[in-house]
Every structure is written in structure tokens, then in C-alpha cells.
Motif scaffolding. Structure first.
Motif, PDB file in Angstrom:
ATOM      1  N   LYS A   9       0.831  -1.204   0.000  1.00 30.70           N
ATOM      2  CA  LYS A   9       0.000   0.000   0.000  1.00 30.70           C
ATOM      3  C   LYS A   9       0.867   1.256   0.000  1.00 30.70           C
ATOM      4  O   LYS A   9       0.507   2.276  -0.584  1.00 30.70           O
ATOM      5  CB  LYS A   9      -0.913   0.014   1.222  1.00 30.70           C
ATOM      6  N   TYR A  35      -2.122   2.470 -14.061  1.00 29.54           N
ATOM      7  CA  TYR A  35      -2.152   3.915 -14.192  1.00 29.54           C
ATOM      8  C   TYR A  35      -1.291   4.528 -13.096  1.00 29.54           C
ATOM      9  O   TYR A  35      -1.104   3.950 -12.035  1.00 29.54           O
ATOM     10  CB  TYR A  35      -3.578   4.455 -14.013  1.00 29.54           C
ATOM     11  N   GLN A  37      -1.261   8.290 -10.942  1.00 28.82           N
ATOM     12  CA  GLN A  37      -2.063   9.490 -10.684  1.00 28.82           C
ATOM     13  C   GLN A  37      -1.192  10.515  -9.991  1.00 28.82           C
ATOM     14  O   GLN A  37      -0.671  10.272  -8.900  1.00 28.82           O
ATOM     15  CB  GLN A  37      -3.280   9.160  -9.819  1.00 28.82           C
ATOM     16  N   GLY A  42      -4.021  14.080 -13.512  1.00 27.28           N
ATOM     17  CA  GLY A  42      -5.044  13.052 -13.673  1.00 27.28           C
ATOM     18  C   GLY A  42      -4.434  11.657 -13.710  1.00 27.28           C
ATOM     19  O   GLY A  42      -3.285  11.432 -13.326  1.00 27.28           O
ATOM     20  N   LEU A  43      -5.198  10.704 -14.197  1.00 23.03           N
ATOM     21  CA  LEU A  43      -4.754   9.322 -14.331  1.00 23.03           C
ATOM     22  C   LEU A  43      -4.167   9.113 -15.718  1.00 23.03           C
ATOM     23  O   LEU A  43      -4.806   9.434 -16.724  1.00 23.03           O
ATOM     24  CB  LEU A  43      -5.943   8.372 -14.141  1.00 23.03           C
ATOM     25  N   LEU A  45      -2.274   6.245 -18.329  1.00 22.81           N
ATOM     26  CA  LEU A  45      -2.092   4.819 -18.573  1.00 22.81           C
ATOM     27  C   LEU A  45      -0.613   4.502 -18.812  1.00 22.81           C
ATOM     28  O   LEU A  45       0.036   5.116 -19.660  1.00 22.81           O
ATOM     29  CB  LEU A  45      -2.924   4.406 -19.794  1.00 22.81           C
ATOM     30  N   TYR A  48      -0.899  -1.877 -20.452  1.00 21.38           N
ATOM     31  CA  TYR A  48      -2.116  -2.639 -20.317  1.00 21.38           C
ATOM     32  C   TYR A  48      -1.939  -4.017 -20.957  1.00 21.38           C
ATOM     33  O   TYR A  48      -0.967  -4.259 -21.694  1.00 21.38           O
ATOM     34  CB  TYR A  48      -3.311  -1.910 -20.938  1.00 21.38           C
ATOM     35  N   GLY A  58       1.074   2.072 -22.797  1.00 16.49           N
ATOM     36  CA  GLY A  58       0.093   3.137 -22.716  1.00 16.49           C
ATOM     37  C   GLY A  58       0.736   4.467 -23.016  1.00 16.49           C
ATOM     38  O   GLY A  58       1.628   4.569 -23.866  1.00 16.49           O
ATOM     39  N   PHE A  90      -2.266   2.863  -9.644  1.00 15.06           N
ATOM     40  CA  PHE A  90      -3.501   2.094  -9.594  1.00 15.06           C
ATOM     41  C   PHE A  90      -3.482   1.008 -10.660  1.00 15.06           C
ATOM     42  O   PHE A  90      -3.128   1.249 -11.811  1.00 15.06           O
ATOM     43  CB  PHE A  90      -4.718   2.993  -9.821  1.00 15.06           C
ATOM     44  N   GLN A 105     -13.921  -0.119 -15.881  1.00 13.34           N
ATOM     45  CA  GLN A 105     -12.824  -0.753 -15.160  1.00 13.34           C
ATOM     46  C   GLN A 105     -13.040  -0.751 -13.654  1.00 13.34           C
ATOM     47  O   GLN A 105     -13.596   0.191 -13.088  1.00 13.34           O
ATOM     48  CB  GLN A 105     -11.511  -0.051 -15.523  1.00 13.34           C
ATOM     49  N   PHE A 107     -11.012  -0.693 -10.179  1.00 12.59           N
ATOM     50  CA  PHE A 107      -9.697  -0.250  -9.719  1.00 12.59           C
ATOM     51  C   PHE A 107      -9.350  -0.852  -8.358  1.00 12.59           C
ATOM     52  O   PHE A 107     -10.229  -1.083  -7.513  1.00 12.59           O
ATOM     53  CB  PHE A 107      -9.664   1.283  -9.595  1.00 12.59           C
ATOM     54  N   GLY A 108      -8.054  -1.086  -8.163  1.00  9.59           N
ATOM     55  CA  GLY A 108      -7.554  -1.465  -6.861  1.00  9.59           C
ATOM     56  C   GLY A 108      -7.408  -0.240  -5.971  1.00  9.59           C
ATOM     57  O   GLY A 108      -7.655   0.887  -6.409  1.00  9.59           O
ATOM     58  N   PRO A 109      -6.974  -0.430  -4.713  1.00 15.06           N
ATOM     59  CA  PRO A 109      -6.881   0.676  -3.762  1.00 15.06           C
ATOM     60  C   PRO A 109      -5.657   1.553  -3.925  1.00 15.06           C
ATOM     61  O   PRO A 109      -5.566   2.610  -3.299  1.00 15.06           O
ATOM     62  CB  PRO A 109      -6.840  -0.045  -2.411  1.00 15.06           C
ATOM     63  N   ARG A 112       1.056   3.848  -2.913  1.00 16.91           N
ATOM     64  CA  ARG A 112       1.663   5.173  -2.836  1.00 16.91           C
ATOM     65  C   ARG A 112       3.166   5.019  -2.760  1.00 16.91           C
ATOM     66  O   ARG A 112       3.688   4.521  -1.774  1.00 16.91           O
ATOM     67  CB  ARG A 112       1.108   5.925  -1.628  1.00 16.91           C
TER      68      ARG A 112
END
Lengths: 116, 111
Positions: A9, A35, A37, A42-43, A45, A48, A58, A90, A105, A107-109, A112
Motif C-alpha cells: 500500500k 495507471y 495518478q 489526472g490518471l 495509462l 495494459y 500506454g 492504480f 474498469q 480499480f484497486g486501492p 503510494r
């Protein structure tokens, strides 16, 4: 179902170190993606995959490698970490069977990552 | 490169007010998604729109896709503190493999 899980995490690296961010999904989704962020950006890519053994780049792939040996797992490798890779990462997956196809999609948590 | 511009970037309102968030592009999208992201978590899909002029409602949230499939809006009626979060629009192009995200609108609803 656990959905999309990501480990670790939180992570702190020194410049030049390598590491792997783990991502797994238990929904039997064909499509998986990574991705990053960043504030004000923003997010974006990174890489993939549309199935085991198939990956593609991406928008921002430099400095990252991926592989997809199983449907469930899609790890992201940082080869030689740089401060510019400090971000929140992410992982996401999709079955492609929704109205919006692979654009819908899960997303996972997030992980960081700080690179010093 | 397809770009999605969201406005406003930040929005702070009182509970009970109405608001509209916009997502605009010069490109045509085959589908457009709206996601909501809460602090420390990943984005969660709210809705997908695919047909020009389409309107979808999700309780107090109304989503509209522009006739030309280049823009979209999200309207929230009688906002509540639980609506607080980052709202992201995302568009899919012809390849359907690469999703383009806007930078988001950070909404704060004060009690």
C-alpha cells in the motif's frame, strides 16, 4: 470476491533501486492495466494487457516493465527508480462485457510510492 | 492524442445545493464513463454513456452525453456530504483499450 488487490500500500525507495508492484484480480477479467495518478495530471495509462501473454504500452511507459503470465496477476516493475516516478499507482481490470467494453474498469486501492 | 477537459477543477458547496460538472473534448468518443474517487481509494465507476444525447439517472445524479459524443455533464441535485469526492470523466476511443481520463473535479459538500 476480493476484486482487485494491490501490494504494497505504501513504499519508499531510493533513487536507482528496483521493485515490483503487485496486482491481482479474482474476477477472471481479460483486461488489466496500470495507471499513475499525479496532482494536476489526472490518471495516465502506463501499460495494459488484454490477456495472458499479451501486453502493450500506454501513454507513459518509460521506466516501467510489465508481464502477464496468468489471467489473475499483472505486476509492474520499476527498473531503476527515479524521483519522477513518485506517484500513486492504480491497477485496474475489466471483463469487457459491460456497455462501455474494456473502458468499464474496476480499480484497486492503489500503491503510494515515494522515490527519494 | 485525445484530451478531456473537466470544469470546474474545484467546487465547494453547501448541503442541499445543486451543481453541474462538465467534461469536454474536441474528439469523438465511442463511450464515456464517470468515476468517483474518495481519498485514499481507487476510482469507482458510476455510469457509462454510449449514445449521443443519452441521459442516465442514478438517484440524485443525472448524466448526459452530448449529441456529437464529444462532451458530457454530471448534474447532482440536493448535494449531500456523502457526495464529496473527486469526479473523473473518462473516454474510450476506437481501439477500446486505452481509456483517457480528465483531470477531475474535486467536489466538497459542506454540512
Amino acid at each position: 470476491n476480493a476484486g482487485v488487490t494491490q501490494t504494497p500500500k505504501f513504499q519508499v525507495l531510493k533513487t536507482g533501486q528496483s521493485m515490483t508492484l503487485q496486482c491481482a484480480q479474482d474476477m477472471n477479467h481479460e483486461y488489466m492495466s496500470w495507471y499513475r495518478q499525479d496532482p494536476g495530471m489526472g490518471l495516465r495509462l502506463i501499460h495494459y494487457s488484454v490477456g495472458a501473454g499479451i501486453t502493450d504500452q500506454g501513454e507513459v511507459p518509460n521506466g516501467y516493465n510489465v508481464s502477464r503470465s496468468t489471467t489473475e496477476d499483472f505486476p509492474l516493475r520499476l527498473l531503476s527508480a527515479a524521483p519522477s516516478q513518485t506517484s500513486v499507482y492504480f491497477c485496474a481490470s475489466s471483463s469487457g462485457r459491460g456497455t462501455g467494453g474494456y473502458n468499464e474498469q474496476f480499480f484497486g486501492p492503489g500503491t503510494r510510492l515515494t522515490v527519494l | 492524442t485525445q484530451l478531456l477537459e473537466q470544469s470546474p477543477q474545484f467546487l465547494s458547496i453547501q448541503e442541499g445545493e445543486n451543481l453541474t460538472v462538465y467534461c469536454n473534448s474536441s474528439s469523438v468518443f465511442s463511450s464515456l464513463q464517470w468515476y468517483r474517487q474518495e481519498p485514499g481509494e481507487g476510482p469507482v465507476l458510476l455510469v457509462t454513456v454510449v449514445t449521443g444525447g443519452e441521459v442516465k439517472k442514478l438517484k440524485r445524479l443525472t448524466f448526459q452525453f452530448g449529441d456529437a459524443r464529444k462532451d458530457s455533464s454530471l448534474h447532482i441535485t440536493a448535494a449531500q456530504p456523502g457526495d464529496t469526492g473527486l469526479y473523473l470523466c473518462a473516454g474510450g476511443g476506437g481501439s477500446n483499450y486505452k481509456l483517457t481520463f480528465g483531470k477531475g473535479t474535486l467536489l466538497t459538500v459542506n454540512p
